[in-house]
Design an enzyme around this catalytic site. Structure first.
Site, PDB file in Angstrom:
ATOM      1  N   HIS A  67     -25.142   7.152  62.794  1.00  0.00           N
ATOM      2  CA  HIS A  67     -26.297   6.281  62.521  1.00  0.00           C
ATOM      3  C   HIS A  67     -27.170   6.819  61.389  1.00  0.00           C
ATOM      4  CE1 HIS A  67     -25.972   4.812  66.967  1.00  0.00           C
ATOM      5  NE2 HIS A  67     -25.006   4.349  66.199  1.00  0.00           N
ATOM      6  N   PHE A 120     -22.095   9.226  70.572  1.00  0.00           N
ATOM      7  CA  PHE A 120     -22.207  10.136  69.427  1.00  0.00           C
ATOM      8  C   PHE A 120     -22.972   9.555  68.242  1.00  0.00           C
ATOM      9  CE2 PHE A 120     -17.962  10.481  71.454  1.00  0.00           C
ATOM     10  CZ  PHE A 120     -18.304  11.508  72.330  1.00  0.00           C
ATOM     11  N   CYS A 121     -23.953   8.701  68.517  1.00  0.00           N
ATOM     12  CA  CYS A 121     -24.720   8.057  67.435  1.00  0.00           C
ATOM     13  C   CYS A 121     -23.776   7.396  66.439  1.00  0.00           C
ATOM     14  CB  CYS A 121     -25.634   9.060  66.732  1.00  0.00           C
ATOM     15  SG  CYS A 121     -26.868   9.765  67.825  1.00  0.00           S
ATOM     16  N   ALA A 122     -22.687   6.827  66.959  1.00  0.00           N
ATOM     17  CA  ALA A 122     -21.734   6.119  66.098  1.00  0.00           C
ATOM     18  C   ALA A 122     -21.278   4.870  66.851  1.00  0.00           C
ATOM     19  CB  ALA A 122     -20.552   7.025  65.757  1.00  0.00           C
TER      20      ALA A 122
END
Ligand code: PMP
Length: 497
Positions: A161, A405-407
């Site tokens: 992100h 995972f901020c993805a």
């Protein structure tokens, strides 16, 4: 009505099959052998820290969450200890130690830039981390010279992100969905860059990860740079997972900017960096407004500095910069082959060891990626990733990451909206730690967890967790609310993981 028919075309005569040499049968890739004997490449602080298990035992902490934050190299901690007595204000004091601290800070800047192959005219800006660096650059992407609209930035959907949201907020961002292979993904990027040129709305920048924080994979930098530059776009690499793991050079690759974090580069003292082309940075919106970034201030008008100072308002983090420079010195002195082979051996063992277990699926983006860094993400069917991570910690003393995972876009596209578990290794990781993880997941698959777990406020925790807060560390007072796991002291924002 007459129906016209056409005579069937004569069947094509098959050309005689060329007498071909028998196709070489690809040898199956050898399965990675256990890595019990693989030693860490460099000593890290805290490698022998003991942590409690739910059964009352204490074991050395196996830190397999290096991709999130890497422990300090001992050499980094030593340098910080030596520098602290010299600590004073930077760029702001006439005192002797202020002069020393300013010199330390500026020397660190040069070391950090040189470590990533800065060209003579590149700027090295000390930031807090990769997120900070990419937000800074987003504010400097030039507007379209004709329309005055925000500059166009192309991003892939595999990004963290931190390399997605800054562009979406400040620039005119387009997110391209990656293809099933590296080649297909490169073709997507090339097509979109070409479409921008054909429409008269060329991209200013291509923002790409140097290594995925989910799988360690990356696109070949040379091809990406050729495609982008061919279409008049610059390239920024999110180096958060690349720079700590591979030798990288702006000058050698032609990449225009690189962003990275000290806390992932064995220097957890709050500094990161953005390094790259001067022109955009010299005229871009100063990242922070405040002291140090300005030449002259009147009540109605401000003259901003050029150079790094423009984006470094406020008192600089000299300790963080010195620590990051110390890490750069250590990594630069390493034989890249030794570091690469160490990480590769651990990674292959993780992929093969976990992949061989029933119910375990190892995640990857592409089948044809080369040279991924030491990040391996997996799921265990029947077990929520949060439960797997809690189990590994509580019953085996192993630290991993779970979640998305901020993805989120990538995890969604690959079908892992419920998240996954990530193990990651670095220079301080011993093979034994990897073996402990493989054995622990095998025992989860074979026997299930031994403790009882429940979800509290969105996080998996041990029911009636008996683990004490660290005793004898002198930090007990700081951990007052830390009933481990169950309390908000250790909570994060589960939705955003
Ligand atoms: N990009 C990647 C690929 C990352 O792995 C991370 C951290 N997980 C970031 C960006 C953001 O780094 P930081 O939190 O240090 O700003």
């Amino acid at each position: 009505m007459t129906t016209l028919t056409t005579a069937p075309a004569p069947a094509p005569v098959a050309a005689p099959a060329p007498v071909a040499a028998p196709a070489p049968v690809a040898a199956p890739a050898p399965v990675a052998a256990p890595v019990h004997d693989v030693a860490p490449v460099l000593p890290v602080v805290g490698a022998d820290t003991l942590v409690p298990l739910v059964d009352g035992r204490q074991v050395p902490y196996a830190n397999l969450d290096v991709a999130a934050s890497a422990p300090a190299l001992e050499a980094v901690a030593d340098r910080v200890t030596r520098v602290l007595p010299l600590y004073a204000s930077v760029h702001r004091g006439a005192g002797y130690l202020s002069q020393v601290s300013t010199a330390l800070y500026e020397t660190a800047r040069r070391t950090i830039g040189a470590f990533v192959g800065a060209r003579d005219d590149d700027l090295t800006i000390v930031t807090r981390n990769t997120t900070d660096s990419l937000n800074l650059l987003a504010g400097c992407v030039p507007a379209d010279p004709v329309t005055g609209e925000p500059g166009r930035v192309l991003v892939l959907d595999i990004e963290h992100h931190a390399n997605l949201l800054p562009w979406q907020r400040v620039t005119d961002a387009t997110v391209v969905t990656g293809g099933p292979s590296v080649a297909a993904t490169l073709a997507e990027i090339e097509g979109e860059l070409a479409a921008g040129v054909a429409d008269g709305r060329p991209y200013a920048l291509l923002a790409l990860t140097g290594a995925s924080n989910v799988t360690g994979e990356a696109l070949p930098v040379a091809d990406v740079v050729a495609a982008a530059h061919g279409a008049g776009a610059r390239v920024v690499l999110d180096g958060a997972q690349l720079v700590p793991h591979r030798r990288f050079s702006l000058a050698d690759t032609g990449v225009d900017y690189v962003a990275f974090s000290g806390h992932k580069t064995y220097a957890p003292f709050g500094a990161g960096a953005l390094v790259g082309r001067r022109d955009w940075l010299d005229v871009g919106t100063p990242y922070l407004a405040g002291g140090g970034a300005v030449r002259r201030v009147r009540t109605t008008r401000t003259e901003w500095h050029e150079g790094p100072a423009r984006h470094e308002a406020g008192s600089p983090n000299v300790v963080g910069a010195v620590a990051l420079a110390a890490a750069c010195d250590e990594l630069a002195a390493l034989d890249p082959r030794v570091a690469g082979e160490h990480e590769d051996a651990l990674r292959r063992r993780l992929v093969d060891g976990l992949g061989a277990l029933d119910r375990v699926e190892v995640v990857h983006v592409w089948d044809d990626a080369v040279d991924p860094v030491g990040v391996v993400t997996f799921t265990v069917s029947g077990y929520d990733p949060g439960l797997v991570a809690a189990y590994l910690s509580a019953e085996h003393g192993i630290g991993v990451r779970d979640g998305r995972f901020c993805a989120h876009p990538l995890l969604g596209r690959l079908g892992f909206d419920a998240g996954a578990v990530r193990a990651s290794v670095g220079l301080g990781t011993a093979g034994e730690e990897v073996e402990r993880l493989v054995a622990a997941v095998r025992s989860l698959v074979d026997e299930g967890p031994q403790a009882r777990y429940d979800v509290v406020d969105g996080l998996w925790v041990v029911v009636d967790d008996p683990r004490p807060v660290p005793a004898g560390s002198g930090l007990e007072g700081l951990l007052a609310t830390a009933a481990l796991g169950a309390d908000e002291a250790f909570g994060c924002l589960p939705d955003d993981l």
